[in-house]
Motif scaffolding. Sequence first.
Motif, PDB file in Angstrom:
ATOM      1  N   MET A 188      -9.840   5.605   1.849  1.00 15.28           N
ATOM      2  CA  MET A 188      -9.029   6.369   2.715  1.00 15.28           C
ATOM      3  C   MET A 188      -9.124   5.162   3.022  1.00 15.28           C
ATOM      4  O   MET A 188      -9.941   4.446   3.310  1.00 15.28           O
ATOM      5  N   THR A 189      -8.216   4.057   3.375  1.00 13.61           N
ATOM      6  CA  THR A 189      -8.752   2.493   4.205  1.00 13.61           C
ATOM      7  C   THR A 189      -7.334   2.615   5.507  1.00 13.61           C
ATOM      8  O   THR A 189      -6.182   2.638   5.304  1.00 13.61           O
ATOM      9  N   THR A 190      -7.877   2.018   6.590  1.00 13.07           N
ATOM     10  CA  THR A 190      -7.211   1.914   8.105  1.00 13.07           C
ATOM     11  C   THR A 190      -7.924   0.264   8.590  1.00 13.07           C
ATOM     12  O   THR A 190      -8.718  -0.732   8.000  1.00 13.07           O
ATOM     13  N   MET A 191      -6.144  -0.619   8.950  1.00 16.72           N
ATOM     14  CA  MET A 191      -6.646  -1.532   9.110  1.00 16.72           C
ATOM     15  C   MET A 191      -6.020  -1.756  10.659  1.00 16.72           C
ATOM     16  O   MET A 191      -5.255  -1.050  10.934  1.00 16.72           O
ATOM     17  N   ILE A 192      -6.914  -3.091  11.218  1.00 14.26           N
ATOM     18  CA  ILE A 192      -6.598  -2.686  12.662  1.00 14.26           C
ATOM     19  C   ILE A 192      -6.390  -4.082  12.587  1.00 14.26           C
ATOM     20  O   ILE A 192      -7.352  -5.201  12.480  1.00 14.26           O
ATOM     21  N   ALA A 193      -5.366  -3.726  13.503  1.00 20.42           N
ATOM     22  CA  ALA A 193      -4.470  -5.677  13.891  1.00 20.42           C
ATOM     23  C   ALA A 193      -5.006  -6.246  14.786  1.00 20.42           C
ATOM     24  O   ALA A 193      -4.633  -5.554  15.898  1.00 20.42           O
ATOM     25  N   THR A 194      -6.055  -6.741  15.236  1.00 23.62           N
ATOM     26  CA  THR A 194      -5.907  -6.809  16.674  1.00 23.62           C
ATOM     27  C   THR A 194      -4.712  -8.181  17.149  1.00 23.62           C
ATOM     28  O   THR A 194      -5.088  -9.600  16.510  1.00 23.62           O
ATOM     29  N   LEU A 195      -4.753  -8.127  18.168  1.00 25.51           N
ATOM     30  CA  LEU A 195      -3.690  -9.361  19.053  1.00 25.51           C
ATOM     31  C   LEU A 195      -3.946  -9.197  20.022  1.00 25.51           C
ATOM     32  O   LEU A 195      -4.391  -8.850  20.995  1.00 25.51           O
ATOM     33  N   SER A 196      -4.285 -10.158  20.323  1.00 22.47           N
ATOM     34  CA  SER A 196      -4.156 -11.440  21.564  1.00 22.47           C
ATOM     35  C   SER A 196      -2.602 -12.176  21.929  1.00 22.47           C
ATOM     36  O   SER A 196      -2.960 -13.188  21.708  1.00 22.47           O
ATOM     37  N   LEU A 197      -1.788 -11.702  22.745  1.00 21.77           N
ATOM     38  CA  LEU A 197      -0.643 -12.109  22.938  1.00 21.77           C
ATOM     39  C   LEU A 197      -0.923 -12.463  24.524  1.00 21.77           C
ATOM     40  O   LEU A 197      -0.011 -12.369  25.131  1.00 21.77           O
ATOM     41  N   GLU A 198      -1.284 -13.840  23.679  1.00 22.61           N
ATOM     42  CA  GLU A 198      -0.291 -15.137  24.974  1.00 22.61           C
ATOM     43  C   GLU A 198       0.411 -16.170  24.617  1.00 22.61           C
ATOM     44  O   GLU A 198       0.582 -15.641  22.939  1.00 22.61           O
ATOM     45  N   LYS A 199       0.610 -16.717  25.354  1.00 25.04           N
ATOM     46  CA  LYS A 199       1.663 -17.992  24.666  1.00 25.04           C
ATOM     47  C   LYS A 199       0.951 -18.883  23.481  1.00 25.04           C
ATOM     48  O   LYS A 199       2.081 -18.576  22.694  1.00 25.04           O
ATOM     49  N   ARG A 200       0.184 -19.287  23.856  1.00 19.01           N
ATOM     50  CA  ARG A 200      -0.186 -19.942  23.038  1.00 19.01           C
ATOM     51  C   ARG A 200      -0.433 -19.352  21.636  1.00 19.01           C
ATOM     52  O   ARG A 200      -1.071 -20.014  20.499  1.00 19.01           O
ATOM     53  N   ASN A 201      -0.486 -17.802  22.111  1.00 15.08           N
ATOM     54  CA  ASN A 201      -1.790 -17.506  20.708  1.00 15.08           C
ATOM     55  C   ASN A 201      -0.485 -16.149  19.420  1.00 15.08           C
ATOM     56  O   ASN A 201      -0.435 -15.837  18.973  1.00 15.08           O
ATOM     57  N   LEU A 202       1.272 -16.612  19.756  1.00  9.05           N
ATOM     58  CA  LEU A 202       1.701 -16.383  19.300  1.00  9.05           C
ATOM     59  C   LEU A 202       2.430 -16.164  17.448  1.00  9.05           C
ATOM     60  O   LEU A 202       2.305 -15.262  16.885  1.00  9.05           O
ATOM     61  N   ASP A 203       2.072 -17.232  17.257  1.00  8.56           N
ATOM     62  CA  ASP A 203       2.174 -17.436  16.094  1.00  8.56           C
ATOM     63  C   ASP A 203       0.880 -16.838  15.001  1.00  8.56           C
ATOM     64  O   ASP A 203       1.416 -16.586  13.987  1.00  8.56           O
ATOM     65  N   GLU A 204       0.006 -17.423  15.660  1.00  9.96           N
ATOM     66  CA  GLU A 204      -0.977 -16.636  15.059  1.00  9.96           C
ATOM     67  C   GLU A 204      -1.234 -15.057  15.400  1.00  9.96           C
ATOM     68  O   GLU A 204      -1.050 -13.801  13.836  1.00  9.96           O
ATOM     69  N   SER A 205      -0.091 -14.340  16.585  1.00 13.89           N
ATOM     70  CA  SER A 205      -0.354 -12.867  16.012  1.00 13.89           C
ATOM     71  C   SER A 205       1.430 -12.672  15.120  1.00 13.89           C
ATOM     72  O   SER A 205       0.662 -11.237  14.626  1.00 13.89           O
ATOM     73  N   ILE A 206       2.091 -13.313  14.952  1.00 12.80           N
ATOM     74  CA  ILE A 206       2.826 -12.955  14.500  1.00 12.80           C
ATOM     75  C   ILE A 206       2.065 -13.126  12.801  1.00 12.80           C
ATOM     76  O   ILE A 206       3.480 -11.977  11.972  1.00 12.80           O
ATOM     77  N   SER A 207       2.100 -13.411  12.162  1.00 13.26           N
ATOM     78  CA  SER A 207       1.638 -13.889  10.895  1.00 13.26           C
ATOM     79  C   SER A 207       0.200 -12.435  10.846  1.00 13.26           C
ATOM     80  O   SER A 207       0.478 -11.882  10.191  1.00 13.26           O
ATOM     81  N   THR A 208      -0.643 -12.692  12.088  1.00 14.76           N
ATOM     82  CA  THR A 208      -1.577 -11.254  11.979  1.00 14.76           C
ATOM     83  C   THR A 208      -0.700  -9.700  11.440  1.00 14.76           C
ATOM     84  O   THR A 208      -0.326  -9.330  10.838  1.00 14.76           O
ATOM     85  N   CYS A 209       0.882  -9.454  12.302  1.00 12.27           N
ATOM     86  CA  CYS A 209       1.918  -8.589  12.161  1.00 12.27           C
ATOM     87  C   CYS A 209       1.976  -8.535  11.024  1.00 12.27           C
ATOM     88  O   CYS A 209       2.281  -7.709   9.996  1.00 12.27           O
ATOM     89  N   ARG A 210       2.510 -10.133  10.126  1.00 10.29           N
ATOM     90  CA  ARG A 210       3.390  -9.897   8.990  1.00 10.29           C
ATOM     91  C   ARG A 210       2.123  -9.717   7.618  1.00 10.29           C
ATOM     92  O   ARG A 210       2.190  -8.664   7.142  1.00 10.29           O
ATOM     93  N   PHE A 211       0.869 -10.302   8.214  1.00  7.69           N
ATOM     94  CA  PHE A 211       0.139  -9.214   7.079  1.00  7.69           C
ATOM     95  C   PHE A 211      -0.299  -7.698   7.185  1.00  7.69           C
ATOM     96  O   PHE A 211      -0.365  -7.598   6.149  1.00  7.69           O
ATOM     97  N   ALA A 212      -0.451  -7.537   8.083  1.00 11.87           N
ATOM     98  CA  ALA A 212      -0.241  -5.801   8.392  1.00 11.87           C
ATOM     99  C   ALA A 212       1.059  -5.051   7.724  1.00 11.87           C
ATOM    100  O   ALA A 212       0.980  -4.505   6.994  1.00 11.87           O
TER     101      ALA A 212
END
Length: 792
Positions: A315-339
Amino acid sequence: MVKQTIQIFARVKPPVRKHQQGIYSIDEDEKLIPSLEIILPRDLADGFVNNKRESYKFKFQRIFDQDANQETVFENIAKPVAGSVLAGYNGTIFAYGQTGSGKTFTITGGAERYSDRGIIPRTLSYIFEQLQKDSSKIYTTHISYLEIYNECGYDLLDPRHEASSLEDLPKVTILEDPDQNIHLKNLTLHQATTEEEALNLLFLGDTNRMIAETPMNQASTRSHCIFTIHLSSKEPGSATVRHAKLHLVDLAGSERVAKTGVGGHLLTEAKYINLSLHYLEQVIIALSEKHRSHIPYRNSMMTSVLRDSLGGNCMTTMIATLSLEKRNLDESISTCRFAQRVALIKNEAVLNEEINPRLVIKRLQKEIQELKDELAMVTGEQRTEALTEAELLQLEKLITSFLEDQDSDSRLEVGADMRKVHHCFHHLKKLLNDKKILENNTVSSESKDQDCQEPLKEEEYRKLRDILKQRDNEINILVNMLKKEKKKAQEALHLAGMDRREFRQSQSPPFRLGNPEEGQRMRLSSAPSQAQDFSILGKRSSLLHKKIGMREEMSLGCQEAFEIFKRDHADSVTIDDNKQILKQRFSEAKALGESINEARSKIGHLKEEITQRHIQQVALGISENMAVPLMPDQQEEKLRSQLEEEKRRYKTMFTRLKALKVEIEHLQLLMDKAKVKLQKEFEVWWAEEATNLQVNSPAVNSLDHTKPFLQTSDSQHEWSQLLSNKSDVNARKILPSPCPSPHSQKQSSTSTPLEDSIPKRPVSSIPLTGDSQTDSDIIAFIKARQSILQKQ
Ligand code: ADP
Ligand code: MG
């Protein structure tokens, strides 16, 4: 079997700087699946994120906004998984996100406050609490802690405490059996019988990880860490054992190589990490697509280890951790896409039950005994393993008559008793062998008679006697030598035993040694006996002790510099704060211990009083010939309600004391970890500065002592750089000489001694900066250096 898709959660980290408005919004309508919308500012939408889209929406099981605390995250994410692990299913929780987005904070916890403890300590606490409550099963808990860095696995629970780099830790390798089950060679499993023991293991692993990390290999952001709780359970008397594993995974930072902007060695690492996360992504893509038969688990160590967690029995659970600052938005979007892709993966968790052959044998033995007993009852005769003498004689008679019987139809009837059947075979074999020997003997005695030998001559006898005597002497000498050797070996063993005992005292149990530095470690002698098992608080990781103890081996000069370093270090505030909290907790625990003692003796008195009253009443009844009243009188009722009240108080205080004990233990481990970190940073900084000094200082190159140390523009620059770089916690306001501490000695042992490069100018000739704080530090440092010089 439980079929379930991987559960995905998002957690948004509070921003470092002031909140940037309008970057994201969370829609948590009760009826709908919660969604997170990331809104791109116009300038970004036109730029690298492309497609000119202005917002991206992602669905999650639940989204934890900045203000969600660790307790909420544990309750909602980890508790259900821990619950299924307790029921016998495998579980995995992994955190995925870019560096700095809060993976470690979520999985392990913050280094400062007790309330910041993350999923691992809370899960341990929960699991042990549940185990204690459930007496219907026998549970065994083991812990392992694996770090994967550059495709190599390392055992973080190595108790030898000698790792100064990751390579010093035992290497873990993957083995696959014919059934394609993965086994990890060299990964030690440590039994933990209490929450404290498990917590100690967590801190041991984290400290090993920290010590093994060097500035060149910042493994913490580039490695994956898998903390595993192995739980086995069985019902008393049953041979079926349930095994469940809970992986708590802190993945490497998911940022792309381009963004890390590093070259050379670091780039290789970044590629490796990305490669390993890339393989994770490939596995996830393959799993989320229907009809894919081949899943490329084997491409990387991490996907091999987590094979069951991804699309398997877990039984697996993923936690997408996000640092939603302007300079990190592209990484945050890619984390969410992965999720979103991860959410498509279906797992099938089954109960992992296994029959333990040893337990089966035991059970069968018991069954046999029971059957024997039953048989004895039915037949009325006690059947033993061996046949009786009479039975044996009778059997042998039967065999003889059977053998003598010329009738080819004759049979040897012994009944349905295997013991008798076996004995017959045995006896027949014996008869056969006896016959053979007899035949041989007749043959050899015949031949002996033929070549009858003459008696040995007198001279030959003498010779033989002499040889015998000589051998006797030799044997005696050898025996004496052996005795001496044995004695020596025993002495050596004895000494080694003492050494080992001493060694063990300092090494094992690995996580339980006291730290003499903390004189105030608690032993609540006043606490009640059940509640007073605080000895564990005084016993701590010898690794931590060793690391902290290293300071005592530093030279005085280095210690002085360390004191200044420590004073300036950002973490010292945390250490001081925690010390204060610890003190408070200690005194609270002490007071509680005393109150518990009081309550206990009060309970004792009240019980005594009630009994006395009973005796009195009975005595009164007998003397006055009256029946003893069935109902308690008013006085007794009062005593009973007092007793109940006191018991309740006792229970509340006891629960609080138990919680305090865990908190104190946690705080102490946090403090120790912070101290080790401080020390390590000091050593790294000291070694670095010493190297800089060696490279940059003309005084070293020319060894010209008459040249004032700070007169060239380069060294002037060096000073001012060092002095002005106040924002960096690593850049202290003091200059190092080669550190005499063992750690840095190791690093600089081959380098030229730097004594000659130490400025020998009087304090007054150093150009001061005008900043009184900085200036006083310079002076303190120069004094420290002078004291080093004097000592050397
Ligand atoms: P990662 O492991 O993803 O690189 P960390 O967990 O180390 O990131 O977090 C980076 C910093 O942010 C740490 O100082 C941590 O204490 C802080 N932090 C992360 N998440 C939170 C949170 N939810 N609340 C408060 N501080 C946080
Ligand atoms: Mg981290």
